[in-house]
Design an enzyme around this catalytic site. Structure first.
Site, short mmCIF file in Angstrom:
data_model
loop_
_atom_site.label_atom_id
_atom_site.label_comp_id
_atom_site.label_asym_id
_atom_site.label_seq_id
_atom_site.Cartn_x
_atom_site.Cartn_y
_atom_site.Cartn_z
N ARG A 20 -7.46 -5.14 -3.08
CA ARG A 20 -7.64 -3.58 -3.40
C ARG A 20 -8.56 -3.07 -4.73
O ARG A 20 -8.16 -3.23 -6.46
CB ARG A 20 -5.89 -3.80 -4.71
CG ARG A 20 -5.08 -4.01 -3.57
CD ARG A 20 -3.94 -3.89 -4.06
NE ARG A 20 -2.93 -4.42 -2.59
CZ ARG A 20 -2.12 -4.22 -1.87
NH1 ARG A 20 -2.59 -2.71 -1.39
NH2 ARG A 20 -1.67 -4.73 -1.22
N CYS A 62 0.66 -1.04 0.65
CA CYS A 62 0.28 0.66 -0.10
C CYS A 62 0.96 0.95 0.06
O CYS A 62 0.90 2.33 -0.61
CB CYS A 62 -0.61 -0.13 1.33
SG CYS A 62 -2.30 -1.57 0.89
#
Ligand code: BEZ
Length: 218
Positions: A132, A55
């Protein structure tokens, strides 16, 4: 697991063409309301957690490419289950370590109410982390494309930009984007629905596989 089962677990299944569900939430730029972002493109994307390696690389790269999204009149909005104060601490760490400020909003979703409305939470997982998921939302608020990557694989930022370019080009030219399309390459025309055109077309493919001129972003 079918759609009904997903929905009974409180996880919505959104599809291309659906209006993005509206929400209001706290974010790193203050309170945000999704529908207030209409009239420009919006990429709404979830990430599993703050302070995680993949991330962090995504956010650094998105912040570095912020001008490219701006050129395309597209806002970015991120979302995770972490608290606003976790988001703040993470953005400060990113600034100090990578010398880049993340200025697009990161929404907090501690109750997962938004993540579930967008189907960002894997229904089989007991884990509260969102996957995601990326939603490409057009200026009328309609979901035009979606991608979903696993937690252990980062998104391609060039591919996000290419998808945005393709969506904007096909809208501008009312055309189709072929495989591997990039700005400047030819788009395609929709196939004819007229039998006379089918019979009179020059060669075997000319009635359904026709170029529509080069496509740019807009
Ligand atoms: C990461 O961003 O590195 C990550 C997040 C959740 C699970 C695995 C990896």
């Amino acid at each position: 697991m079918d759609t009904q089962e997903n929905e009974s677990r409180g996880t919505r299944v959104l599809r291309i063409g659906d209006l993005a569900p509206d929400f209001e939430a706290r974010s790193t730029i203050g309170p945000v309301k999704l529908s207030a972002f209409r009239e420009r493109w919006l990429i709404l994307f979830s990430h599993p957690a703050d302070f995680t390696p993949v991330c962090t690389t995504e956010f650094v790269e998105l912040a570095r490419q912020a001008d490219e999204f701006e050129k395309r009149e597209c806002n970015l909005m991120a979302l995770s289950v972490d608290s606003l104060f976790s988001h703040f601490a993470w953005l400060r760490m990113i600034r100090d370590r990578f010398d880049i400020e993340v200025r697009f909003p990161i929404v907090e979703d501690p109750t997962l109410v938004i993540g579930r409305a967008f189907g960002m939470v894997a229904p089989k997982d007991n884990d509260s982390a969102t996957v995601r998921t990326t939603f490409f939302i057009d200026p009328t608020g309609v979901i035009r494309a979606m991608t979903c990557y696993p937690a252990n694989m980062g998104r391609s930022i060039p591919e996000m930009l290419r998808m945005l370019d393709a969506l904007q080009a096909i809208d501008a030219k009312d055309a189709l984007a072929p495989a591997n399309w990039e700005p400047g390459m030819p788009l395609l025309k929709s196939p004819t629905q007229d039998l006379d055109e089918v019979f009179s077309a020059g060669d075997q493919t000319a009635w359904f596989l026709r170029e529509a001129g080069k496509g740019s972003r807009k």
